[in-house]
Write a protein that holds these residues in place. Structure first.
Motif, PDB file in Angstrom:
ATOM      1  N   LYS A 281       0.815  -1.212   0.301  1.00  0.00           N
ATOM      2  CA  LYS A 281       0.004   0.021   0.104  1.00  0.00           C
ATOM      3  C   LYS A 281       0.826   1.320   0.042  1.00  0.00           C
ATOM      4  O   LYS A 281       0.253   2.368   0.234  1.00  0.00           O
ATOM      5  CB  LYS A 281      -1.079  -0.104   1.386  1.00  0.00           C
ATOM      6  N   SER A 282       2.091   0.974   0.062  1.00  0.00           N
ATOM      7  CA  SER A 282       2.940   2.454  -0.017  1.00  0.00           C
ATOM      8  C   SER A 282       3.251   2.808  -1.315  1.00  0.00           C
ATOM      9  O   SER A 282       3.054   2.117  -2.156  1.00  0.00           O
ATOM     10  CB  SER A 282       4.408   1.849   0.736  1.00  0.00           C
ATOM     11  N   PRO A 283       3.970   4.100  -1.510  1.00  0.00           N
ATOM     12  CA  PRO A 283       4.373   4.493  -2.785  1.00  0.00           C
ATOM     13  C   PRO A 283       5.352   3.534  -3.515  1.00  0.00           C
ATOM     14  O   PRO A 283       5.202   3.471  -4.704  1.00  0.00           O
ATOM     15  CB  PRO A 283       4.864   5.745  -2.726  1.00  0.00           C
ATOM     16  N   TRP A 284       5.991   2.811  -2.862  1.00  0.00           N
ATOM     17  CA  TRP A 284       6.806   1.914  -3.431  1.00  0.00           C
ATOM     18  C   TRP A 284       6.177   0.744  -3.952  1.00  0.00           C
ATOM     19  O   TRP A 284       6.412   0.209  -5.075  1.00  0.00           O
ATOM     20  CB  TRP A 284       7.881   1.421  -2.166  1.00  0.00           C
ATOM     21  N   ARG A 286       3.107   0.810  -4.920  1.00  0.00           N
ATOM     22  CA  ARG A 286       2.258   1.089  -6.120  1.00  0.00           C
ATOM     23  C   ARG A 286       3.339   1.486  -7.506  1.00  0.00           C
ATOM     24  O   ARG A 286       2.976   1.005  -8.630  1.00  0.00           O
ATOM     25  CB  ARG A 286       1.607   2.462  -5.962  1.00  0.00           C
ATOM     26  N   MET A 287       4.523   1.610  -7.279  1.00  0.00           N
ATOM     27  CA  MET A 287       5.729   1.961  -8.055  1.00  0.00           C
ATOM     28  C   MET A 287       5.957   0.303  -8.845  1.00  0.00           C
ATOM     29  O   MET A 287       6.143   0.224  -9.925  1.00  0.00           O
ATOM     30  CB  MET A 287       6.645   2.458  -7.652  1.00  0.00           C
ATOM     31  N   ARG A 289       4.015  -2.254  -8.697  1.00  0.00           N
ATOM     32  CA  ARG A 289       2.938  -2.570  -9.762  1.00  0.00           C
ATOM     33  C   ARG A 289       3.146  -1.919 -10.972  1.00  0.00           C
ATOM     34  O   ARG A 289       2.578  -2.681 -11.908  1.00  0.00           O
ATOM     35  CB  ARG A 289       1.771  -2.703  -8.934  1.00  0.00           C
ATOM     36  N   LYS A 303      11.925   5.879 -13.587  1.00  0.00           N
ATOM     37  CA  LYS A 303      11.854   4.762 -12.584  1.00  0.00           C
ATOM     38  C   LYS A 303      13.125   3.866 -12.973  1.00  0.00           C
ATOM     39  O   LYS A 303      13.357   3.656 -14.355  1.00  0.00           O
ATOM     40  CB  LYS A 303      10.563   4.071 -12.240  1.00  0.00           C
ATOM     41  N   ARG A 308      14.860  -1.589  -9.027  1.00  0.00           N
ATOM     42  CA  ARG A 308      13.733  -2.032  -8.425  1.00  0.00           C
ATOM     43  C   ARG A 308      13.422  -3.426  -8.642  1.00  0.00           C
ATOM     44  O   ARG A 308      13.126  -4.084  -7.580  1.00  0.00           O
ATOM     45  CB  ARG A 308      12.432  -1.260  -8.844  1.00  0.00           C
TER      46      ARG A 308
END
Length: 433
Positions: A281-284, A286-287, A289, A303, A308
């Protein structure tokens, strides 16, 4: 039915199956399934991070699980007396020389060009290999000559076995970093082949390097984080409490030990599940996905896709390493010959696919459900075949053939479940939102 009620009903169904096992068979069997279900759920959670979050096709799960088991030996077993003095220094020196050879080859690759680069790299690798073997082999021979029937290895550090669980994760993460730096730039099918090959290399090293963990002779008698059954049976207080519940001391001690293991494993699962949910659920998350769904668009937004991918590959592998250390602790022994792709790769992937790729709770559900079926399908299938063929003669060829085929019910059931799930719920029982 709402999504929450449906998911709750699925978990209640799996819990009911385990309770039914306790009623129909024994609490001992139910707790055994529960404990391995917890460990399987943790493995599935690690694979789900890699595949569900980032789309990384890792079929080398077996290797990372085995590294966790190796960490249990290296951390918790006492050192073998005289082994380090006999050849331990030479072995460590050889390992340092091997690492230095690889680093030197990498530096040459990055700084030279043309034919000079190729010739220098080949010369460094060949010279380094012979120097490595010249230093390593005498040390290995000296260590393996020390009481080979019972030891023949360096042993461990003699620390509490629970310390081996995070160390197993760190060891798997370190190897994942090496693999990721070289293989994550490959296409998904090539990445699968690379991870499978490296996993087989890890298993081959564990089987053949006796100085490390006794190879196929296995390491038995690993320390435990909970009391041993025999100690509880010799404890008057425990025997008195068991008698008060009307349970014999042997059964009570087994149930008590397995319950304690279950509580420890459940605590680890809850911590990892909470961390995975926060990451999702964090910005990480979402990034990750976004990178999974469209690498080109994510890279155009600035990115670093490869970095990642490396991050989540390391995290997922570390979780598998922790699960491997927990499983070896539960077994009380390290048996490299038991690390088979069918159990530690294929089955974990089935758990993730059936539970719901990209959903952490789905991976946990799949871990419990598929492990339960993996354990129970064979005896249930045997019972059904015996019932259906009860009217046939004892020496009937058909009856004997069907009874012999009961062992294959596991594979048939896994394939059937995969087909049904992919047909009627292709995103899994608890799909990603």
């Amino acid at each position: 039915m709402s999504e929450t009620m449906r998911n709750t009903a699925l978990f209640a169904l799996v819990s009911g199956l385990i309770v039914l096992t306790a009623v129909m068979q024994s609490w001992n069997s139910a707790l055994t399934i529960l404990n391995m279900g917890l460990i399987s759920a943790i493995m599935a959670l690690g694979v789900n991070l890699q595949w569900g979050f980032a789309g990384l096709f890792n079929v080398g799960v077996m290797g990372f699980v085995a590294l966790g088991g190796l960490a249990t030996v290296l951390i918790s077993m006492p050192p073998v007396e005289g082994a380090f003095a006999a050849g331990g220094v030479r072995i460590l020196t050889a390992l340092v020389l091997g690492a230095a050879t690889i680093i030197a080859a990498v530096l040459v690759q990055s700084r030279l060009k043309g034919k000079a680069k190729a010739l220098a790299t080949i010369a460094i690798l060949i010279a380094g290999f012979f120097i490595f073997r010249a230093v390593l082999d005498p040390g290995v021979a000296a260590v393996e000559a020390i009481n080979p029937a019972l030891q023949g290895n360096l042993g461990g550090l003699g620390l509490p076995v629970i310390i081996a669980w995070p160390v197993g994760g760190l060891l798997a993460a370190g190897v994942a970093w090496v693999i990721g730096k070289t293989a994550l730039g490959l296409r998904s099918d090539y990445l699968a082949i690379a991870t499978l090959g490296i996993a087989e290399i890890i298993i081959a090293v564990l089987k053949n390097e006796d100085w490390l963990a006794r190879g196929v002779k296995n390491v038995v008698g690993l320390p435990r984080p909970v009391p041993r059954e025999i100690d509880l049976q010799n404890d008057p207080g425990f025997v008195e409490q068991a008698a008060g519940f009307g349970v014999d001391p042997v059964t009570a001690s087994t149930l008590f030990v397995k319950t304690q293991y279950g509580l420890l494993f459940a605590l680890v699962l809850v911590i990892l599940l909470l961390g995975a949910q926060l990451a999702l659920k964090s910005p990480w998350g979402r990034m990750m996905r976004a990178i999974r769904d469209n690498e080109v668009a994510a890279e155009a937004m600035g990115k670093d896709v490869k970095a990642r991918h490396l991050q989540i590959f390391i995290l997922g592998s570390a979780i598998c390493g922790i699960a491997g250390a927990m499983m070896t602790t539960l077994d009380g022994q390290l048996t490299p010959g038991s690390y088979q792709p069918l159990r530690f790769t294929f089955l974990i992937w089935v758990m993730v696919i059936v539970g719901g790729s990209g959903n952490n709770f789905g991976a946990v559900l799949g871990g419990f459900l598929i492990w339960f079926l993996w354990v129970q399908v064979e005896p249930v299938g045997l019972f059904l075949i015996e019932t259906l063929t009860a009217g046939l003669a004892e020496d009937s060829a058909l009856r004997l053939h069907l009874l012999d085929s009961a062992a294959h019910m596991r594979l048939l059931t896994m394939g059937l479940i995969l087909l049904l799930v992919l047909r009627f719920s292709p995103r899994g029982l608890i799909p990603e939102r």
